[in-house]
Design a protein around this motif. Sequence first.
Motif, PDB file in Angstrom:
ATOM      1  N   GLY A   1       0.824  -1.200   0.000  1.00  0.00           N
ATOM      2  CA  GLY A   1       0.000   0.000   0.000  1.00  0.00           C
ATOM      3  C   GLY A   1       0.855   1.245   0.000  1.00  0.00           C
ATOM      4  O   GLY A   1       0.557   2.231  -0.680  1.00  0.00           O
TER       5      GLY A   1
ATOM      6  N   GLY B   1       2.366   1.997  -3.326  1.00  0.00           N
ATOM      7  CA  GLY B   1       1.328   2.590  -4.169  1.00  0.00           C
ATOM      8  C   GLY B   1       1.158   4.067  -3.848  1.00  0.00           C
ATOM      9  O   GLY B   1       1.082   4.918  -4.735  1.00  0.00           O
ATOM     10  N   GLU B   2       1.131   4.351  -2.554  1.00  0.00           N
ATOM     11  CA  GLU B   2       0.985   5.719  -2.084  1.00  0.00           C
ATOM     12  C   GLU B   2       2.173   6.574  -2.567  1.00  0.00           C
ATOM     13  O   GLU B   2       2.003   7.703  -3.017  1.00  0.00           O
ATOM     14  CB  GLU B   2       0.956   5.673  -0.553  1.00  0.00           C
ATOM     15  CG  GLU B   2       0.476   6.901   0.136  1.00  0.00           C
ATOM     16  CD  GLU B   2      -1.025   7.042   0.117  1.00  0.00           C
ATOM     17  OE1 GLU B   2      -1.707   6.208  -0.529  1.00  0.00           O
ATOM     18  OE2 GLU B   2      -1.521   7.990   0.740  1.00  0.00           O
TER      19      GLU B   2
ATOM     20  N   CYS C   1       4.112   6.066  -5.182  1.00  0.00           N
ATOM     21  CA  CYS C   1       4.051   6.314  -6.625  1.00  0.00           C
ATOM     22  C   CYS C   1       2.984   7.363  -6.951  1.00  0.00           C
ATOM     23  O   CYS C   1       3.226   8.286  -7.736  1.00  0.00           O
ATOM     24  CB  CYS C   1       3.726   5.018  -7.369  1.00  0.00           C
ATOM     25  SG  CYS C   1       5.066   3.837  -7.373  1.00  0.00           S
ATOM     26  N   SER C   2       1.797   7.224  -6.347  1.00  0.00           N
ATOM     27  CA  SER C   2       0.716   8.158  -6.659  1.00  0.00           C
ATOM     28  C   SER C   2       1.114   9.587  -6.320  1.00  0.00           C
ATOM     29  O   SER C   2       0.910  10.507  -7.118  1.00  0.00           O
ATOM     30  CB  SER C   2      -0.548   7.826  -5.880  1.00  0.00           C
ATOM     31  OG  SER C   2      -0.806   6.475  -5.887  1.00  0.00           O
ATOM     32  N   ASN C   3       1.691   9.760  -5.122  1.00  0.00           N
ATOM     33  CA  ASN C   3       2.038  11.114  -4.707  1.00  0.00           C
ATOM     34  C   ASN C   3       3.149  11.701  -5.557  1.00  0.00           C
ATOM     35  O   ASN C   3       3.151  12.884  -5.873  1.00  0.00           O
ATOM     36  CB  ASN C   3       2.447  11.130  -3.232  1.00  0.00           C
ATOM     37  CG  ASN C   3       1.236  11.070  -2.335  1.00  0.00           C
ATOM     38  OD1 ASN C   3       0.377  11.940  -2.387  1.00  0.00           O
ATOM     39  ND2 ASN C   3       1.133  10.022  -1.551  1.00  0.00           N
TER      40      ASN C   3
ATOM     41  N   ALA D   1       3.735  10.949  -8.698  1.00  0.00           N
ATOM     42  CA  ALA D   1       3.189  11.311 -10.008  1.00  0.00           C
ATOM     43  C   ALA D   1       2.386  12.603  -9.921  1.00  0.00           C
ATOM     44  O   ALA D   1       2.511  13.487 -10.771  1.00  0.00           O
ATOM     45  CB  ALA D   1       2.320  10.178 -10.529  1.00  0.00           C
ATOM     46  N   LEU D   2       1.577  12.709  -8.867  1.00  0.00           N
ATOM     47  CA  LEU D   2       0.742  13.911  -8.723  1.00  0.00           C
ATOM     48  C   LEU D   2       1.590  15.168  -8.660  1.00  0.00           C
ATOM     49  O   LEU D   2       1.282  16.182  -9.295  1.00  0.00           O
ATOM     50  CB  LEU D   2      -0.086  13.812  -7.453  1.00  0.00           C
ATOM     51  CG  LEU D   2      -1.474  13.202  -7.598  1.00  0.00           C
ATOM     52  CD1 LEU D   2      -2.174  13.221  -6.262  1.00  0.00           C
ATOM     53  CD2 LEU D   2      -2.283  13.971  -8.630  1.00  0.00           C
TER      54      LEU D   2
ATOM     55  N   ARG E   1       3.403  15.882 -12.060  1.00  0.00           N
ATOM     56  CA  ARG E   1       2.465  16.333 -13.093  1.00  0.00           C
ATOM     57  C   ARG E   1       2.113  17.797 -12.922  1.00  0.00           C
ATOM     58  O   ARG E   1       1.823  18.505 -13.877  1.00  0.00           O
ATOM     59  CB  ARG E   1       1.189  15.502 -13.022  1.00  0.00           C
ATOM     60  CG  ARG E   1       1.341  14.212 -13.762  1.00  0.00           C
ATOM     61  CD  ARG E   1       0.091  13.427 -13.689  1.00  0.00           C
ATOM     62  NE  ARG E   1       0.234  12.233 -14.507  1.00  0.00           N
ATOM     63  CZ  ARG E   1      -0.554  11.193 -14.437  1.00  0.00           C
ATOM     64  NH1 ARG E   1      -1.545  11.176 -13.586  1.00  0.00           N
ATOM     65  NH2 ARG E   1      -0.370  10.160 -15.212  1.00  0.00           N
ATOM     66  N   ASN E   2       2.116  18.240 -11.657  1.00  0.00           N
ATOM     67  CA  ASN E   2       1.797  19.638 -11.411  1.00  0.00           C
ATOM     68  C   ASN E   2       3.025  20.531 -11.502  1.00  0.00           C
ATOM     69  O   ASN E   2       2.993  21.680 -11.092  1.00  0.00           O
ATOM     70  CB  ASN E   2       1.168  19.793 -10.028  1.00  0.00           C
ATOM     71  CG  ASN E   2      -0.232  19.251 -10.021  1.00  0.00           C
ATOM     72  OD1 ASN E   2      -0.920  19.288 -11.032  1.00  0.00           O
ATOM     73  ND2 ASN E   2      -0.653  18.724  -8.892  1.00  0.00           N
TER      74      ASN E   2
ATOM     75  N   TYR F   1       6.453   1.843 -13.354  1.00  0.00           N
ATOM     76  CA  TYR F   1       5.344   2.776 -13.225  1.00  0.00           C
ATOM     77  C   TYR F   1       5.475   4.004 -14.121  1.00  0.00           C
ATOM     78  O   TYR F   1       4.461   4.522 -14.616  1.00  0.00           O
ATOM     79  CB  TYR F   1       5.238   3.189 -11.754  1.00  0.00           C
ATOM     80  CG  TYR F   1       4.181   4.211 -11.439  1.00  0.00           C
ATOM     81  CD1 TYR F   1       2.831   3.895 -11.561  1.00  0.00           C
ATOM     82  CD2 TYR F   1       4.524   5.477 -11.002  1.00  0.00           C
ATOM     83  CE1 TYR F   1       1.858   4.815 -11.264  1.00  0.00           C
ATOM     84  CE2 TYR F   1       3.552   6.413 -10.708  1.00  0.00           C
ATOM     85  CZ  TYR F   1       2.215   6.080 -10.840  1.00  0.00           C
ATOM     86  OH  TYR F   1       1.252   6.992 -10.547  1.00  0.00           O
TER      87      TYR F   1
ATOM     88  N   SER G   1       3.714   4.077 -17.519  1.00  0.00           N
ATOM     89  CA  SER G   1       2.255   4.071 -17.441  1.00  0.00           C
ATOM     90  C   SER G   1       1.734   5.390 -16.914  1.00  0.00           C
ATOM     91  O   SER G   1       0.620   5.798 -17.221  1.00  0.00           O
ATOM     92  CB  SER G   1       1.785   2.926 -16.558  1.00  0.00           C
ATOM     93  OG  SER G   1       2.049   3.218 -15.218  1.00  0.00           O
TER      94      SER G   1
END
Lengths: 637, 823
Positions: A255, A258-259, A261-263, A265-266, A269-270, A294, A297
């Motif tokens: 988990g 995952g957290e 990677c998500s953070n 990317a977010l 991206r900004n 990752y 993707s």
Amino acid sequence: MKLYCLSGHPTLPCNVLKFKSTTIMLDCGLDMTSTLNFLPLPLVQSPRLSNLPGWSLKDGNAFLDKTELIDLSTVDVILISNYHCMMALPYITEHTGFTGTVYATEPTVQIGRLLMEELVNFIERVPKAQSASLWKNKDIQRLLPSPLKDAVEVSTWRRCYTMQEVNSALSKIQLVGYSQKIELFGAVQVTPLSSGYALGSSNWIIQSHYEKVSYVSGSSLLTTHPQPMDQASLKNSDVLVLTGLTQIPTANPDGMVGEFCSNLALTVRNGGNVLVPCYPSGVIYDLLECLYQYIDSAGLSNIPFYFISPVANSSLEFSQIFAEWLCHNKQTKVYLPEPPFPHAELIQTNKLKHYPSLHGDFSSDFRQPCVVFTGHPSLRFGDVVHFMELWGKSSLNTVIFTEPDFSYLEALAPYQPLAMKCIYCPIDTRLNFIQVSKLLKEVQPLHVVCPEQYTQPPPAQSHRMDLMIDCQPPAMSYRRAEVLALPFKRRYEKIEIMPELADSLVPMEIKPGISLATVSAVLHTKDNKHVLQPPPRPTQPTGGKKRKRASDDIPDCKVLKPLLSGSIPVEQFVQALEKHGFSDIKVEDTAKGHIVLLQEAETLIQIEEDSTHIICDNDEMLRVRLRDLVLKFLQKF
Amino acid sequence: MDPECSQLLPALCSVLADPRQPVADDTCLEKLLDWFKTITEAGSSLLLLQENPCLLGLLCHVLKPQDLSPRVLSFSLRLAGMLAAQEDCFQYLQQGELLPRLFGEAGPLGGAAWTAPSVRSGWIQGLRSLARHPSALCFLADCGAVDTIFSLQGDSSLFVASAAGQLLVHILGLSLQGPAEGHPGLQTGDWPVCAQKIVSHIEESLRSAATPQITQALNVLTTTFGHCHDPWTQVLWGRLSPLVACLLEKDPVPAAHSLVDLLLSVARSPVLSSSSSGLWETLAQTLSHLSPTQAGPLALGILKLQECPQVLRAQAFAVLLQPLTCVLEATAQAPGLLDSLDGTGGASVTVDTLLPSKAACVGLLCRTLAHLELLQPLPQRPSPWPQAPLLGATVTILRLCSGSATPTSDAGGHLCAFLVGCVRVQRAALDFLGTLSQGTGPRELVTQVFAVLLEYLTSPDSSPTVLKKAFQATFRWLQSSPETPGCSDLDPHAHLFLRELLPVLPKRLCSPCWEVRDSGLEFLTQMIGRWGGQAGFRRALLASEVPELTEQLLRDPESYVRASAVAAMGQLSSQGLRVTPASPEHPGGQQKSLLAELLHILSTDSEGFPRRAVMHVFTQWLRDGHADVAGDTERFVARVLQVASQDLDWEVRAQGLELALVFLEQTLGRPSSHCPYAVTPPVAAPPSSLAQALRPLCRVQLFEFAFRALFDCDRPVAQKSCDLLLFLRAQTASYGGPQGSGSVPEVASVEAALQRWQAGDQGQPLGYLEPEVVVAVLRSMDLEGLRGALAESSDRVEKSPQSLLQDVLATVGALGEDEADCY
């Protein structure tokens, strides 16, 4: 058998086991949480940090969590289980009179060296103009603000070691491989086993002929890069010392990745930058592998990843050459041949770049937005200090904490107020409590010994009964500076018989399958090996020369009474008595056997499992008669 | 039977009778039996036998001692039974003593072949078909078959055992059909011998100490009462119910599962439930005797009954709720909640007994939640429905699972240790929570519901499946939250929730796990569909990063995610929620329009799902008159149809026809009637002439597309196209006026092209067609005939009995040389 507990930190253990005349130190972790009490060491003079009001405290910041519980010069060997647990090695092997040997696997030593090198480099490259030590005085310390005034035993806090000390300490290490059996003074045998946590990480088995102690420290059952944990060899232990469980039992590593990677990317991206304070080895390999899968993707292929550490290059390259220490999957890649870790490809395609420091190439290559991996996770020294100062003011940027060793809030304290986002994704692949209970069920040790923290739920979550070790019998717990008597007695020792002595034995079968023989011999003990040798022949009197006392004793041995075996069947015994003219016989059953009462003769015969007593008043004749009757029922040899 | 088959039959019989030519495939024997069944049902079996003596020959032949395969033996037994189902044929077979030799002790029953389960099964099925008339009963009694059936009830093969039980039920029913009918007062003592024998066997089994025997007896009774509601069942139950009641006195209750089934079957039987006096008492007693795990299904069954005493319902409900009561008790919830769950006075059960181990606890909670979920929407659910305590318990379970609950008692601590991180319970609880959104609850509980949902949506530890369920439950709760009077926007409460939820969504859309990205997008699509028009929601959504991220996911590596992103973008764009920021990288209008991007996906994506999703979005856009489409509808439709006609995925082509239909309806001025809620697009006044009306359709080459689809190799596409053209033809008829007066040569050339297409050569395009030509072609085509042909299944030729016989012969004959599988 005793266990001296020198560290209260469950994941940075330091225990000393005294077992069969050997003194074995199990790990020497360095608790660096006290660095959080200091200000960061910036690479570039930071006006903000130097202008902070109040105490200007600058001192070395490496600390040894030890007490004078044991004289370190008496330690025979040190067993290292993984590179995080050897960071205090120079403090122990240098300047203490230590003359023993250190055992560790090759990757442990190599990566441990990198970690130490990085630490020394971080500290030494920002020499302090002044250093204060007066505050260590208890009277002055009391005046300091909290939490400094509450810090324990500041007098034992020590300066960071030098590279010279590191080299000297590492030279005392002897390399070992998994399942290799190492004899210690003939008394015990130690064996490292794969623990699945990091490259070359090991658990240890310490055993003699009749006792087995397992030392489990920093193990993992997850499928990451290292060789999987060897559980089977831990079976049948008398004592299992269990340390180094996950520091964040509530966070599941999957988990958290995952957290992470998500953070990441977010933020990217900004248009923001991501800072990952980390150690130069370990979880970073897995993170890079996840990111490798990752980034495409998530459309992050154009984002540069920077890894900045004095040992970055060595760390990335070392990881690729220790093929035999890797999991099966990665091992097979080597035969293709392909690099086992995909970070090689990231480097080749220029997606991942590594630099020894901020200076030099990095400053010319640097492009934003980007992701930077750098040390030190405490945010008190290393290149991370610079990036915190640089990026802290923008809310677009994010710092993601993945190492669980330091409280991220405390680590951030000197940088407040901070605009950048902070994400806490601690990734700790070590055993959690569910895995521990499965492991213990599988391995079934007689006794479990663990730090006291593991025997109760964490203080912040006192209702989580699942976050503690649950085993039968309950685990014995230890805390810092405690000496624990391990709960089993040694009952047997292996003794060899010399062939000529064995030849002279005449065994007599007393039960089918069991034969006995008496032996008279001299027990010879040397180097923890015991040998029975034939007794010296009775020496001829040599006249005026002094005779050894030992030979005086030998004639006494000769009048040894025969040994008896068997049991006395009470009914037949009574019949025999009656046959021999005794009458008025009463038999009473007792808890241990029987009492035969010869009322007429006022005599008692107590028959128990391993003794028979004849109690009669001064009638030696009668006693001898009765004794002979008893002996008739027993075998002699 | 048709002559062709009659001709093939002797060869077939001889092949079957030949042990050297084994039949490789069981399914063809099954198909043969199916075929014989249709023949015997339609006509006389006797006639069949007489016309085809080879059948009798086969039946006689299998009785000879030889090495025949069990399959053929089993087949013959079943065939014999099927033929003997008609009484005259039965007599005919009896004359030859064939039946006793097949089914009696002299037959396979005693032989080595009996060890094969298929033979035993064939024997039972043969008898099952045979037992249709009183003579059959006598036959069964004479050959002692009933005793064999009794022993087969305990057969090692479950299929055989279950078939034996069903055969007993059948025989019992058959034997009582005549005499007991209309005599409800008749005592069992007056029943036919056969029935009496079965009843005493059941009685004996019920008295037995062995659980398997009791189970068999209970199963026979369950099936009997489930299928037969004749008055005699009443007599039977009257006689056996005391024995069943005795079972309840044992500890533990044997065969509890079957007992529950039986009692429910009795309770459901209209004859038994109305008459039998002690039934409700027995049910009540059973409820209190069984363990919580066993009592759950019984309680659910009772609550599902249409008519049942209120007291029993209350007791059953209390039993069903016990595990949840336990959870509330262990976590020391507000007493108010407890009272309403436990108010029925059921014995209070402690956590230790009800939830002793992790496995038991998880299993019981999952079952309870599933049962309650089933019960919730039923009209006969208990009333008052304890909505608040159920909500409280579900929220507590979810919090125990996530570790965020702080139980104070020891029992609660244990429960917490059992449930932490348990995905099964989380899924069950989230499902039930979603169902509970149908009702309301006290304000503070609803707040807790949203809090726990948010916790799950935020937690990095939520597994992808749990997360999906959490999204679903969230949507249902948002949907049910009361709307602010006057406008249909979300209520302020839900708004607050949304404000916290929207920052979570971007993170989920960036998850490395594609299932998470996918369920996040699905949730988003649902949300926009429901609240896309509401100002508050729009503001919150536009302020978040969600629209931008969604657009990026159009290029996701996982096709499912791309498909969901397409759907979400379609919704966003329909609602005018697509942001086109003039960022430095995409200055001004350089950004691709969404239409172009979706067209790009439609023509280039390698996976079917995203392309299907694009077609759905386009159809919806056309239906709604989306701004990007309305500008130049014809060009849009032409482009889409052109791309769709090339697609390899038949669903895309079928969806193309759907889009064509929408366009057709709009063009012909008839708003689509089957969707009453669709926004009616601005339709021009109906065109005056047919040619004028058809011209736009011709311009977008709709006919070329439809004709091509008509000969599509995938039947659904062809059917859909056929329907579309038929609809169009009906529409053109309503116009009247000049009827298809296109130039003859042109029509002929189109028809020739279509014939080539039908033959499989679709290379040559039709080009632009004049409306008149189209009308003429439409009229000349036998669309009805085509529709009929398409309606028949594609294997109609291969399914004929003749083909079946040929296949069997071919496989058997060819077995030696060529092992090719002809199926």
